[in-house]
Design a protein around this motif. Structure first.
Motif, PDB file in Angstrom:
ATOM      1  N   LEU A 187       0.831  -1.200   0.000  1.00 35.46           N
ATOM      2  CA  LEU A 187       0.000   0.000   0.000  1.00 35.46           C
ATOM      3  C   LEU A 187       0.867   1.253   0.000  1.00 35.46           C
ATOM      4  CD1 LEU A 187      -2.785   1.304   0.145  1.00 35.46           C
ATOM      5  CD2 LEU A 187      -2.680   1.093   2.647  1.00 35.46           C
ATOM      6  N   THR A 188       1.960   1.228   0.770  1.00 37.04           N
ATOM      7  CA  THR A 188       2.886   2.365   0.796  1.00 37.04           C
ATOM      8  C   THR A 188       3.491   2.601  -0.584  1.00 37.04           C
ATOM      9  OG1 THR A 188       3.433   1.986   3.118  1.00 37.04           O
ATOM     10  CG2 THR A 188       5.001   3.274   1.829  1.00 37.04           C
ATOM     11  N   GLU A 189       3.911   1.516  -1.245  1.00 37.08           N
ATOM     12  CA  GLU A 189       4.491   1.668  -2.580  1.00 37.08           C
ATOM     13  C   GLU A 189       3.468   2.217  -3.567  1.00 37.08           C
ATOM     14  OE1 GLU A 189       7.089  -0.781  -5.916  1.00 37.08           O
ATOM     15  OE2 GLU A 189       6.492  -1.784  -4.055  1.00 37.08           O
ATOM     16  N   LYS A 190       2.238   1.731  -3.474  1.00 43.47           N
ATOM     17  CA  LYS A 190       1.189   2.243  -4.358  1.00 43.47           C
ATOM     18  C   LYS A 190       1.001   3.748  -4.167  1.00 43.47           C
ATOM     19  CE  LYS A 190      -1.631  -1.971  -4.761  1.00 43.47           C
ATOM     20  NZ  LYS A 190      -2.947  -2.582  -4.471  1.00 43.47           N
ATOM     21  N   ASN A 191       1.018   4.177  -2.915  1.00 40.94           N
ATOM     22  CA  ASN A 191       0.822   5.600  -2.626  1.00 40.94           C
ATOM     23  C   ASN A 191       2.007   6.440  -3.089  1.00 40.94           C
ATOM     24  OD1 ASN A 191      -1.708   5.145  -1.496  1.00 40.94           O
ATOM     25  ND2 ASN A 191      -0.891   4.864   0.574  1.00 40.94           N
ATOM     26  N   VAL A 192       3.225   5.955  -2.812  1.00 41.21           N
ATOM     27  CA  VAL A 192       4.421   6.708  -3.201  1.00 41.21           C
ATOM     28  C   VAL A 192       4.508   6.840  -4.714  1.00 41.21           C
ATOM     29  CG1 VAL A 192       6.945   6.617  -3.268  1.00 41.21           C
ATOM     30  CG2 VAL A 192       5.744   6.149  -1.122  1.00 41.21           C
ATOM     31  N   ASN A 194       2.016   6.574  -6.736  1.00 38.53           N
ATOM     32  CA  ASN A 194       0.734   7.051  -7.261  1.00 38.53           C
ATOM     33  C   ASN A 194       0.182   6.099  -8.315  1.00 38.53           C
ATOM     34  OD1 ASN A 194      -1.478   8.781  -7.514  1.00 38.53           O
ATOM     35  ND2 ASN A 194      -0.494   9.973  -9.155  1.00 38.53           N
ATOM     36  N   CYS A 195       0.207   4.815  -7.973  1.00 38.24           N
ATOM     37  CA  CYS A 195      -0.281   3.783  -8.890  1.00 38.24           C
ATOM     38  C   CYS A 195      -0.915   2.669  -8.075  1.00 38.24           C
ATOM     39  CB  CYS A 195       0.864   3.230  -9.736  1.00 38.24           C
ATOM     40  SG  CYS A 195       0.343   1.880 -10.826  1.00 38.24           S
ATOM     41  N   HIS A 196      -2.206   2.549  -8.173  1.00 36.62           N
ATOM     42  CA  HIS A 196      -2.912   1.552  -7.367  1.00 36.62           C
ATOM     43  C   HIS A 196      -3.066   0.207  -8.084  1.00 36.62           C
ATOM     44  CE1 HIS A 196      -3.729   4.251  -4.039  1.00 36.62           C
ATOM     45  NE2 HIS A 196      -3.942   5.189  -4.957  1.00 36.62           N
ATOM     46  N   ASP A 197      -2.404   0.068  -9.245  1.00 30.68           N
ATOM     47  CA  ASP A 197      -2.456  -1.187  -9.988  1.00 30.68           C
ATOM     48  C   ASP A 197      -1.204  -2.038  -9.804  1.00 30.68           C
ATOM     49  OD1 ASP A 197      -4.984  -0.672 -11.111  1.00 30.68           O
ATOM     50  OD2 ASP A 197      -4.074   0.631 -12.615  1.00 30.68           O
ATOM     51  N   ILE A 198      -0.312  -1.624  -8.897  1.00 30.48           N
ATOM     52  CA  ILE A 198       0.889  -2.420  -8.631  1.00 30.48           C
ATOM     53  C   ILE A 198       0.501  -3.706  -7.895  1.00 30.48           C
ATOM     54  CG2 ILE A 198       3.089  -2.500  -7.380  1.00 30.48           C
ATOM     55  CD1 ILE A 198       3.307   0.509  -7.782  1.00 30.48           C
ATOM     56  N   THR A 312       3.964  -3.602 -12.538  1.00 29.64           N
ATOM     57  CA  THR A 312       3.509  -2.222 -12.663  1.00 29.64           C
ATOM     58  C   THR A 312       3.100  -1.928 -14.106  1.00 29.64           C
ATOM     59  OG1 THR A 312       5.127  -1.593 -10.969  1.00 29.64           O
ATOM     60  CG2 THR A 312       4.146   0.198 -12.247  1.00 29.64           C
ATOM     61  N   PRO A 313       1.961  -1.283 -14.320  1.00 30.68           N
ATOM     62  CA  PRO A 313       1.577  -0.883 -15.685  1.00 30.68           C
ATOM     63  C   PRO A 313       2.654   0.012 -16.303  1.00 30.68           C
ATOM     64  CG  PRO A 313      -0.261  -0.589 -14.165  1.00 30.68           C
ATOM     65  CD  PRO A 313       0.938  -0.905 -13.321  1.00 30.68           C
ATOM     66  N   LEU A 314       2.892  -0.136 -17.598  1.00 30.31           N
ATOM     67  CA  LEU A 314       3.982   0.586 -18.255  1.00 30.31           C
ATOM     68  C   LEU A 314       3.887   2.098 -18.094  1.00 30.31           C
ATOM     69  CD1 LEU A 314       4.510  -1.321 -21.629  1.00 30.31           C
ATOM     70  CD2 LEU A 314       5.713  -1.585 -19.466  1.00 30.31           C
ATOM     71  N   HIS A 315       2.669   2.634 -18.126  1.00 32.95           N
ATOM     72  CA  HIS A 315       2.538   4.092 -18.080  1.00 32.95           C
ATOM     73  C   HIS A 315       2.836   4.675 -16.701  1.00 32.95           C
ATOM     74  CE1 HIS A 315      -1.413   2.853 -16.541  1.00 32.95           C
ATOM     75  NE2 HIS A 315      -1.539   4.066 -16.021  1.00 32.95           N
ATOM     76  N   LYS A 316       3.096   3.765 -15.720  1.00 33.66           N
ATOM     77  CA  LYS A 316       3.421   4.223 -14.372  1.00 33.66           C
ATOM     78  C   LYS A 316       4.827   3.810 -13.924  1.00 33.66           C
ATOM     79  CE  LYS A 316      -0.164   6.447 -12.613  1.00 33.66           C
ATOM     80  NZ  LYS A 316      -0.028   7.799 -12.029  1.00 33.66           N
ATOM     81  N   VAL A 317       5.586   3.175 -14.803  1.00 27.37           N
ATOM     82  CA  VAL A 317       6.915   2.708 -14.432  1.00 27.37           C
ATOM     83  C   VAL A 317       7.914   3.867 -14.418  1.00 27.37           C
ATOM     84  CG1 VAL A 317       8.873   1.281 -15.114  1.00 27.37           C
ATOM     85  CG2 VAL A 317       6.555   0.370 -15.306  1.00 27.37           C
ATOM     86  N   GLY A 318       8.621   4.032 -13.310  1.00 28.12           N
ATOM     87  CA  GLY A 318       9.710   4.999 -13.234  1.00 28.12           C
ATOM     88  C   GLY A 318       9.268   6.445 -13.364  1.00 28.12           C
TER      89      GLY A 318
END
Length: 347
Positions: A187-192, A194-198, A312-318
């Motif tokens: 959950l922390t990683e998703k928030n940091v 900004n991607c809830h599909d991880i 992680t979805p591509l549009h949210k990587v890095g």
């Protein structure tokens, strides 16, 4: 003055832990005397692997001040070891050139950081009752070559007194493996980011009930590991050998609802529970090994290398910069073969 620990002392410690299963010399490898020297092959040309428990690469006289225990050697392990002063890595799984060393030959990569590497795998299996204990039973039979297949493991056990039901097994797994903590980390990683599909391995692969109900009683358990070659026919044979068995636990590897193993369990009237996945073996087998080493070699610092694999979805990587870079490279050099920058020498 602290005793100087060398690579040969680590090898002796591992040999003590495994009850003498480590390779001591070349004769152990080629004579067939050591039954834990095993060829593993899917008959894919050039991809077979020989397991050799013990020292794989390193100088027996080299000094060791820090040891890392890991599950599977990767370039990430090698880089982390090199950056944090590790002298020796003990991998549970067998290692081979290139596959476990970033696509390059192992000796050159390890020598760059002064690293020695050991492996154990089958030589460590069957040494302790821990995996059964974590899953809520005490084994009275352990077969590490069921059906005469090396590495095909079967545990048969009685449920612990405080494990009366299937639900108690699942709750125990969540507690032992710290699933609440894993969920908080995700959950922390998703928030940091900004991607809830991880997605993350440990959270995605928690314990699961495939046949039966949480309220079903548990008595005798057949604990299997599907990736080792355990088949529906093996399950039927195990049930004949232990007719009192009422529950199957599949751990390390997992199966789906449509698996032949699950269908056979249902046919035989057995509950079917999916337990810890392979990603949790670093705690089930790796942590006891690391603590045993620390007790035998108190002069050495021992650490555990853990992995977190995420999707992680591509549009949210890095970062935006790295995504723009990747898009440019893909478009100009990987799709458009006529592209290429003469100045960089890339074609």
């Amino acid at each position: 003055m602290d005793e100087i620990i060398k690579v040969k002392d680590v090898l002796n410690a591992l040999d003590k832990i495994t009850g003498g299963r480590c390779v001591k010399n070349l004769d152990d490898i080629f004579s067939g005397k050591n039954k834990f020297v095993i060829m593993k092959s899917s008959n894919i040309p050039g991809k077979e692997c020989m397991e050799m428990p013990g020292l794989i690469c390193g100088n027996l006289e080299a000094t060791v001040k820090k040891i890392a225990v890991t599950m599977t050697l990767t370039e990430c392990n090698i880089e982390l070891a090199g950056a944090t002063g590790v002298d020796a890595i003990i991998a549970h799984h067998p290692v081979v050139d290139a596959a476990n060393s970033g696509g390059v030959t192992m000796r050159g990569y390890l020598n760059l950081y002064g690293l020695s590497v050991f492996e154990l795998h089958e030589a460590f299996h069957g040494l302790h009752p821990g995996i059964a204990y974590i899953h809520g039973h005490k084994s009275f039979r352990v077969d590490i070559a069921y059906g005469n297949i090396p590495g095909n493991i079967l545990y048969v056990g009685k449920a612990l007194k405080d494990i009366p039901t299937i639900g108690a097994i699942l709750d125990r797994l969540n507690e032992f493996m710290g699933m609440q903590e894993e969920q908080k980390m995700l959950l922390t990683e998703k928030n940091v980011r900004n991607c809830h599909d991880i997605c993350e391995t440990n959270v995605a692969t928690g314990g699961k009930l495939l046949v039966g109900t949480r309220e079903n009683k548990v008595g005798t358990i057949l604990h299997i590991f599907p990736h080792t070659g355990f088949t529906a026919q093996h399950l039927e044979m195990a049930k004949r050998e232990h007719p009192e068995a009422d529950t199957v636990i599949a751990s390390i590897s997992r199966v789906g609802k449509d698996s032949e193993l699950v269908k056979k369990a249902e046919e035989l009237g057995l509950n079917f529970v999916v337990g810890n996945c392979h990603a949790m073996e670093i705690l089930e087998n790796g942590l006891p090994l690391a603590i045993a080493l620390q007790k035998i070699l108190p002069e050495v610092e021992v650490v555990l290398f853990r992995e977190r694999i995420t999707s992680t979805p591509l549009h949210k990587v890095g970062t935006t910069a790295i995504r723009n870079y990747a898009d440019y490279i893909a478009s100009e050099y990987l799709i458009n073969k006529e592209g290429g920058n003469e100045q960089t020498g890339i074609r």
